[in-house]
Design an enzyme around this catalytic site. Structure first.
Site, PDB file in Angstrom:
ATOM      1  N   SER A  61      97.346   4.488  12.438  1.00 19.22           N
ATOM      2  CA  SER A  61      97.343   3.224  11.688  1.00 19.22           C
ATOM      3  C   SER A  61      97.578   2.052  12.649  1.00 19.22           C
ATOM      4  CB  SER A  61      98.380   3.310  10.568  1.00 19.22           C
ATOM      5  OG  SER A  61      98.187   2.284   9.628  1.00 19.22           O
ATOM      6  N   ASP A  97      92.268   7.748   1.773  1.00 20.84           N
ATOM      7  CA  ASP A  97      93.296   6.855   2.320  1.00 20.84           C
ATOM      8  C   ASP A  97      93.251   5.525   1.561  1.00 20.84           C
ATOM      9  OD1 ASP A  97      94.604   4.952   3.940  1.00 20.84           O
ATOM     10  OD2 ASP A  97      94.124   6.078   5.770  1.00 20.84           O
ATOM     11  N   HIS A 150      96.792   8.759   3.899  1.00 23.69           N
ATOM     12  CA  HIS A 150      97.280   8.059   5.095  1.00 23.69           C
ATOM     13  C   HIS A 150      98.606   8.646   5.593  1.00 23.69           C
ATOM     14  CE1 HIS A 150      96.697   4.428   7.586  1.00 23.69           C
ATOM     15  NE2 HIS A 150      97.990   4.159   7.491  1.00 23.69           N
TER      16      HIS A 150
END
Lengths: 285, 285
Positions: A151, A228, A263
């Site tokens: 991320s 995600d 995620h």
């Protein structure tokens, strides 16, 4: 530079350690994780080093405790180093007001805007000061260094590599913020750390860097879960990076979309072995 | 009995789920984890179920997030269920005064002492109510059930099996509290939940149960780190259980001492694959 050992725990026949030290670059004390594979301990074999950069809100602990990366790093003989995500213990107004700016959200840039510019130099920390510290204190194989992240840390891994052609022999990213200039997280962070001039953002944006990259050929392994929420929320934008890379002969991309994965660290745990094996292959070549 | 899905996350091609439900036995709402391997989802293949009981201070989350068990459970096709460590959301005086008694410390017994006896019936919960719920809601292979656990949960796994000959086809324990009647943790918990009469403790003590066991032959796989502080602190006492088992033809033990490993989840993460493979071999036989 002095390292203080916070803890060392046997794990997959290696050792998961945590260290504290004073960072001259960040002007504060920092904590980071180091996993030493059995080979690096038993006979001090020189091993490649793989850096992992974490995402928003994380400390060094999340990756160490939740990803299970140690299993494959032990098997492949890689030292894995993972820093914190921002300066800590500093006193800047507003640093704790939001999860996506300030503490836990350093974005791996060198801030130019006051008051952040005094401490928020995570880019210099992860590309220079931390590797110097690691090289001086562990049995590191010179010139064999990889970087990956998740991320915000995937963004960090990509820009660290793209800004330093040849420095890293392997680069991968889980669900990276691939075009921060064009997403809400990145725009907030870049405005705060770098100022309102968008021209100044390009040197910290993986998609911009890819579009201009004309140096040592670099392969980028990008991983993305299809379920995600932040992909759907237009925070990650991997398609922008892939589109920028397509016409650039100096950049090769491997893009793996993982059907149904989100995620979370469950997603990372599922695919971290594949990433470490990818890095090991390049770093041991 | 109604199950409320709290979350479901794809993980190693299976799904890590968390459920809430009202427990009639405990008279409170409870949360537990269920990992479904790919086979149990895709074509609803009936799979063996393996129960994991956690240690002091844990909720269902620790094992789910830190052990990495899902990798091997997915590969072996086992459903893994892990309950919380005590009743929750009840209001008993003193329940939150210590980490080793009350909340997070149910010790997998059925309390007989007031005020604990109203809610603290974790033994009945994990051996009866929870399996009924699991059998009714998931594609479970009948008669194929294993149990394992860590520390307080290792004690729990051992007594659940020893008190119910033949109910579990496989049993293992990481660093179990193997003789609670003789260690400070166990003495405090048993006095509080069961009263001061030590004769009443024997039916909840794995070492006592092993010494009297005369039913269906049972193998117990005991795992222990050599650098475990609680081993040195005389809280675990695996040597007492092994000594009690030695002359008993109905009990076979496998004892693995792990050089240099402590009591943490790094230790569990290192060896959980070996445990799950052990259970899978017996449960799929």
């Amino acid at each position: 530079m002095k390292l203080e050992l916070v803890s060392t725990t046997k794990c997959f026949e290696g050792e998961q350690r945590v260290y504290k030290h004073h960072s001259n670059v960040l002007e504060c004390d920092m904590t980071f994780g180091v996993f030493l594979p059995p080979a690096a301990i038993e006979d001090k074999t020189e091993c490649p080093v793989l850096y992992f950069l974490s995402g928003l809100t994380c400390t060094h602990e999340n990756f160490v405790q939740k990803s299970g990366f140690q299993r494959t790093a032990a098997k492949e003989g890689l030292i894995v180093v993972n820093p914190d995500t921002s300066p800590r213990g500093v006193e800047l107004p507003g640093q704790d007001d939001a999860y996506d700016f300030g503490s836990g959200a350093g974005f791996y840039v060198d801030a130019t805007e006051a008051p952040w510019s005094k401490h928020y130099k995570m880019y210099s920390y992860v590309t220079q000061e931390l590797p110097e510290l690691v090289n001086a204190n562990f049995s590191v194989l010179p010139g064999k260094k990889g970087i990956f992240g998740h991320s915000m840390g995937g963004h960090g891994a990509l820009i660290c590599a793209l800004k330093n052609p040849g420095l890293y022999q392997s680069v991968s990213a889980f669900a990276p913020i691939a075009n921060p200039s064009e997403c809400p997280w990145g725009q907030k962070a870049f405005t705060g750390y770098l100022g309102a001039n968008r021209d100044d953002w390009a040197q910290w944006d993986a998609t911009s860097l890819v579009s201009k990259y004309a140096s040592t050929p670099q392969e980028l392994f990008i991983d993305q879960g299809s379920a995600d929420n932040f992909l759907a929320g237009q925070q990650l934008l991997p398609e922008k990076l892939l589109a920028a890379a397509a016409p650039n002969d100096h950049i090769q991309t491997i893009f793996k979309q993982r059907e149904g994965y989100d995620h979370s660290y469950f997603y990372i745990a599922t695919f971290v072995a594949e990433h470490i094996e990818y890095h090991a292959k390049l770093l041991k070549a």
